[in-house]
Design an enzyme around this catalytic site. Structure first.
Site, PDB file in Angstrom:
ATOM      1  N   ILE A  13       0.829  -1.202   0.000  1.00  0.00           N
ATOM      2  CA  ILE A  13       0.000   0.000   0.000  1.00  0.00           C
ATOM      3  C   ILE A  13       0.864   1.252   0.000  1.00  0.00           C
ATOM      4  CG2 ILE A  13      -0.279   0.202   2.518  1.00  0.00           C
ATOM      5  CD1 ILE A  13      -3.007   0.767  -0.149  1.00  0.00           C
ATOM      6  N   SER A  35      11.614   0.671   8.042  1.00  0.00           N
ATOM      7  CA  SER A  35      11.231  -0.682   7.648  1.00  0.00           C
ATOM      8  C   SER A  35      12.339  -1.644   8.025  1.00  0.00           C
ATOM      9  CB  SER A  35      10.978  -0.751   6.139  1.00  0.00           C
ATOM     10  OG  SER A  35      10.738  -2.086   5.727  1.00  0.00           O
ATOM     11  N   LYS A  89      -5.803   2.911   7.044  1.00  0.00           N
ATOM     12  CA  LYS A  89      -7.004   2.235   7.512  1.00  0.00           C
ATOM     13  C   LYS A  89      -6.748   0.728   7.633  1.00  0.00           C
ATOM     14  CE  LYS A  89      -8.167  -0.178   3.918  1.00  0.00           C
ATOM     15  NZ  LYS A  89      -8.478  -1.632   3.929  1.00  0.00           N
TER      16      LYS A  89
END
Length: 307
Positions: A13, A35, A89
């Site tokens: 995403i 990350s 989300k």
């Protein structure tokens, strides 16, 4: 003012949506990636959020693109360090933790933005405006897609807090709670859970609005071929249809709008406005509906899901 922003979690995403939208928005500069497993050429890289917060006090905003199960602890660390936070989300694994983060952000005087990307589909605001003075008779949601296509190898979605089919289904609910003039309540649900997983692969949910009309939702992660993201609203003035996840709007069969995907461009435009005004935007109505469906849902065990 250009806001320096860090992305935490460089997964699908983030690469597909966040990076392109940040790159085209002059209000933001991508300043760091956090990350454990991925880097981006030309951008500072950190393996932990704590390291980034300590090393880069000039980065004022953090976009959390991690799985929801760990988002609260990252958001808390960023907020306590005085950074603004964008939450992908769903904004958290529970309703209570998102409310807690909202209060924490207010206490520390930073912006918290719980994003719902489907609300920024081009047909959503026109649909909301058209429905504002209409009497709703019924609503039908059909949201079916292929989990192997959109979440390949992502085991976290099948674990507690990962939400299973509600991960895409909540997109439909975020549109529903935005466009309807009155709130809805969950009255019942059936959740189909693979025998080797912890979260549902399909769900059927019944709702009732406080004004009396009914809403049904059919979520399924087993659809191959063309994907289905449709919301149909029957009213006293005609039939409204949102399809393509909200990118296509029809009224009584006539196309009013058909647009390209610019959802994340809208997210970052709104984030810039929130930062300029010093406000937060944390709407948990659709997350509450998911929680209620899980509380009221009858579990139906189905065959094992094999990646």
């Amino acid at each position: 003012m250009v806001h320096k922003i860090a992305i935490v979690g460089l997964g699908k995403i983030a690469r597909d949506q966040h990076l392109p939208s940040i790159a085209k928005n002059p209000d933001f500069e991508l300043a760091a990636i956090v990350s454990r497993n991925a880097e981006l050429e030309g951008v500072d890289h950190f393996t932990t959020l704590d390291d980034m917060l300590a090393a880069r006090p000039d980065i004022e905003t953090v976009a959390l693109c991690t799985p929801p199960q760990v988002r609260r602890q990252y958001a808390e660390a960023a907020i306590r360090a005085g950074r603004h936070v964008l939450l992908e989300k769903p904004p958290g694994a529970t309703v209570a933790e998102v409310e807690w983060l909202k209060n924490l952000a207010a206490k520390h005087g930073v912006t918290l933005f719980a994003t719902w990307h489907s609300r920024y589909a081009q047909g959503v605001e026109p649909a909301r405006a058209w429905l504002a003075d209409k009497t709703i008779k019924s609503v039908e949601i059909v949201w079916r897609e292929d989990v192997r296509r959109w979440h390949p190898g992502q085991d976290w979605i099948w674990e507690p807090g990962g939400m299973g089919v509600f991960d895409p289904g909540i997109n439909a609910l975020s549109i529903l709670t935005h466009i309807l003039p009155a709130p809805v309540l969950v009255t019942g649900a059936v959740l189909e859970v693979p025998e080797n997983r912890q979260t549902p692969i399909a769900a059927k949910i019944d709702f009732v609005a406080v004004t009396g009309h009914t809403v049904t939702a059919d979520f399924d992660w087993r659809q191959e071929g063309p994907q289905t993201w449709d919301i149909t609203v029957k009213t006293d003035a005609g039939l409204l249809e949102l399809s393509g996840g909200g990118s296509v709007l029809r009224i009584d069969g006539q196309t009013q709008l058909a647009a390209d995907d610019t959802e994340y461009d809208g997210i970052y435009a709104h984030l810039a406005a929130l930062l300029a005004s010093g406000e937060s935007d944390v709407d948990i109505a659709s997350l509450q509906l998911v929680a209620d469906a899980c509380m009221l849902g009858a579990i139906s065990k189905v065959e094992a899901f094999i990646e």
